[in-house]
Write an enzyme that holds these catalytic residues in place. Structure first.
Site, mmCIF file in Angstrom:
data_model
loop_
_atom_site.group_PDB
_atom_site.id
_atom_site.type_symbol
_atom_site.label_atom_id
_atom_site.label_comp_id
_atom_site.label_asym_id
_atom_site.label_seq_id
_atom_site.Cartn_x
_atom_site.Cartn_y
_atom_site.Cartn_z
ATOM 1 N N SER A 136 22.913 60.094 113.015
ATOM 2 C CA SER A 136 22.433 61.027 114.054
ATOM 3 C C SER A 136 21.893 61.972 113.121
ATOM 4 O O SER A 136 21.543 62.793 112.139
ATOM 5 C CB SER A 136 23.355 62.106 114.284
ATOM 6 O OG SER A 136 23.122 62.800 115.278
ATOM 7 N N TYR A 155 31.094 66.134 116.559
ATOM 8 C CA TYR A 155 29.945 65.605 117.038
ATOM 9 C C TYR A 155 29.382 65.093 115.485
ATOM 10 O O TYR A 155 29.641 64.239 114.651
ATOM 11 C CB TYR A 155 29.235 65.638 117.692
ATOM 12 C CG TYR A 155 28.248 64.674 117.813
ATOM 13 C CD1 TYR A 155 28.820 63.285 118.358
ATOM 14 C CD2 TYR A 155 27.026 64.292 117.242
ATOM 15 C CE1 TYR A 155 27.504 61.756 118.138
ATOM 16 C CE2 TYR A 155 25.440 63.611 117.676
ATOM 17 C CZ TYR A 155 26.365 62.493 117.851
ATOM 18 O OH TYR A 155 24.927 61.594 118.113
#
Ligand code: ZN
Length: 658
Positions: free
Chosen positions: A542, A555
């Site tokens: 990510s 996250y």
């Protein structure tokens, strides 16, 4: 034998060719009659040409068509008058014959006519049907097969000794058929090859085929050689076999010189056959009919000594190639079937579809062998006859023409989170490059994502070690091994500041985004190590790894830890040739998380219209799941052969990252 003729369906067929299509499909629907392009049919029709000449045209099955799905366009129209003249020639080479057939068709766009076209032409009946019926082969492929066939049929059929298909066979039949046919003759048996029936109508010819094959079945039943036990698939969890299977596939692929997909068939019948004490004798006789050898090779490998098999194959080639009319190129020496007491029947091909075709052919071959054995002893053709078909001019020509296979042909990939978004797109990109794909997802919809032989969707919670292991076991039984792993499954919970982040919520994210990937990497390592062209892992990271965002602590931390896990894997697995690379996508909006409402809310938060918000990056472009998937696939390709431990952004350029 079930007669599938349906008066209503038949009435809907307009014209002689339509009825030809109809009964051809009826034959094709019965796998014990024809399999994968085997068998052929024809009809003779009188037609008026453009210039007003009346001529008889033979409509015969074109090559590349399967009877089961054939259409009118699948029949090649060839001029009868010329075919009957050709049948009188003393010699005609295969390439010459193909040329004559192609140049005497009345429709230029028709497929190449069957190699058995001349044989259809010389039979003096309107409709002609030809199958490779299992029951007939079980009788012909015995020591006294011809006597048994005569005992079953008497004058009902003309018996033709084995001759290789093509012109020579047509010539033999052209001489023998008129001399031996009687008033009550309904067909013709070709020893070790198959059976013909014929009639004045499509129905008559079809009915006779069913009747004749039924007679062979009845004969086998009378001799206690018909009934065989059913096939029940062994449970996936009965015994872990994935590493053994992957090792076998690796060795066979290496002998072939390219990766092969391998299906592991552990149904009762296959296992029982593989475990027979006499399997080493029975299975080494040869195929039920020579054309199987093109896909199955002449004989299966028993056990796992690929080196010995390859040596035997090369010797077989050396024994017979010098006698061939033209120089022959040896095919790869790897087996397409391996029989093993634990693994059962393993079938191999350059694609999952090819491996499945081999399985179908050998499943029927096992039936033929076992029935012939019950009848007194299975007896295949001498290896020279098999060689002649396996190395036929026409087959070798096809080989020369076949282009380069797709980049991941014969390889197997596994994708997690495969039912939606980036995972779903990865499945598509990998399938498009010829890989067989195992898709895992907690969403049961994954099971029906693609209904095709090269995709296996498994509903799996990747946070459960047992579920992951069961899925791997099932995946390896379907495709034989694992070459590529795309770690994509992950969750992105709504924004919560650290001050409000509950431990359970944190752990939940870690479990899916991090812990599950440790399990997957650990369990897949041994399999990736056995990949014929070395293993590849792509981790979907990510943008949050290099540039975290407020409110996404769990996250961002989980993806950063996953990133570090991937880097360590790159270091540890380099010695095994396994490449591990990471992609960092950002702002991929065509995924399940981004509903229209969420997207509108986020765009409003930044004071941007939705379209501008989507392209809010340096290049001012929208990044789609497909873009990420294409890069993931490219990272598994030879383009990245010398790259491991890399982290590549796919985000349109992010100022905080650059
Ligand atoms: Zn045939």
């Amino acid at each position: 034998m079930q007669n599938l003729w349906d008066e209503q369906e038949a009435c809907a067929c307009e014209g002689e060719l339509a009825l030809r299509v109809y009964t051809s499909r009826l034959l094709g629907r019965n796998q014990s009659l024809v399999l994968h392009g085997g068998g052929n049919t024809s009809v003779k029709i009188r037609e008026r040409s453009l210039v007003g000449d009346d001529e008889d045209i033979l409509y015969v099955k074109g090559s590349g068509w399967n009877l089961e799905f054939i259409e009118e366009a699948g029949f090649s129209p060839v001029r009868m008058a010329h075919l009957l003249k050709l049948a009188k020639l003393d010699v005609l080479s295969d390439p010459q014959m193909v040329n004559e057939l192609l140049t005497h068709m009345t429709r230029a766009s028709a497929p190449a006519p069957s190699v058995e076209t001349i044989l259809h032409a010389i039979l003096p009946h309107k409709y002609v049907d030809h199958t490779h019926a299992d029951a007939v082969l079980a009788v012909t492929n015995t020591a006294n097969g011809e006597a048994r066939i005569r005992e079953i049929y008497g004058d009902k059929v003309v018996v033709i000794p084995y001759v290789m298909p093509g012109f020579d066979l047509a010539r033999v039949c052209a001489a023998k058929f008129p001399a031996e046919a009687r008033a009550g003759t309904l067909g013709m048996v070709l020893m070790n090859h198959g059976i013909f029936s014929f009639g004045a109508t499509a129905r008559e010819s079809y009915d006779r085929m069913i009747e004749l094959v039924q007679m062979a079945e009845d004969y086998l039943a009378r001799h206690n050689a018909w009934a065989l036990p059913g096939r029940r698939q062994a449970a996936i969890t009965d015994k872990p076999l994935r590493t053994r299977a992957a090792g076998l596939r690796r060795n066979i692929s290496r002998a072939a010189g390219f990766p092969l997909v391998m299906q592991v068939h552990r149904d009762d019948r296959s296992l029982a056959f593989a475990k027979r004490e006499d399997v080493g004798v029975l299975s080494q006789q040869g195929p039920a009919t020579p054309d199987h050898a093109i896909r199955t090779k002449r004989i299966p490998m028993i056990g796992g000594d690929v080196h010995a098999y390859a040596k035997t194959y090369a010797d077989y080639f050396e024994r017979h190639a010098p006698a061939a009319k033209e120089p022959r190129t040896m095919l790869d020496a790897a087996p397409r079937i391996a029989l093993d007491a634990d693994l059962g029947m393993c079938t191999l091909g350059r694609s999952a579809k090819d491996a499945a075709i081999v399985a179908d052919l050998y499943t029927h071959t096992m039936d033929v062998i076992e029935r012939a054995t019950l009848l007194g002893g299975y007896c295949a053709l001498p290896e020279k006859d098999i060689f002649d078909v396996e190395y036929w001019d026409l087959e070798q020509a096809k080989l020369r023409k076949s282009g380069k296979p797709p980049v991941f042909s014969g390889e197997v990939a596994m994708v997690t989170g495969a039912a939606s978004g980036i995972g779903k797109a990865c499945v598509e990109s990998l399938l498009a490059r010829g890989a067989a794909v195992i898709g895992l997802d907690i969403n049961p919809a994954v099971a029906t994502l693609h209904r095709r032989e090269d995709f296996l969707g498994i509903c799996c919670d990747v946070t459960s070690e047992d579920s992951v292991i069961t899925a791997l076991e099932a995946g390896i039984r379907a495709f034989g091994g694992l070459d590529m792993l795309i770690l994509n499954a992950g969750i992105f919970p709504g924004g919560t500041p650290i001050a409000a982040l509950q431990t359970n919520a944190w752990r939940n994210v870690m479990q899916v985004n991090l812990d599950a990937n440790l399990t997957l990497m650990r369990e897949c390592h041994a399999l990736l190590k056995l990949a014929p062209r070395t293993g590849r892992v792509v981790v979907i990271g990510s943008k949050n790894v290099p540039a975290p965002g407020p409110g996404a602590a769990a996250y961002s931390a989980s993806k950063a830890a996953l990133n570090q896990l991937a880097r360590v894997a790159a270091l540890e697995w380099g010695a095994d040739g396994i490449r591990v690379n990471v992609l960092h996508p950002n702002a991929v909006f065509d995924t399940g998380i981004w509903t229209d409402d969420v997207l509108a809310a986020r765009a409003a938060h930044y004071g941007l219209p939705v379209d501008d918000y989507k392209k809010n990056n340096v290049l001012n472009v929208e990044v789609t799941s497909h873009d990420v998937a294409e890069l993931a696939a490219a990272m598994c390709s030879p383009l990245f052969a010398k790259t491991t431990g890399a982290q590549v952004p796919v985000d349109g350029g992010n100022e905080r990252v650059i």
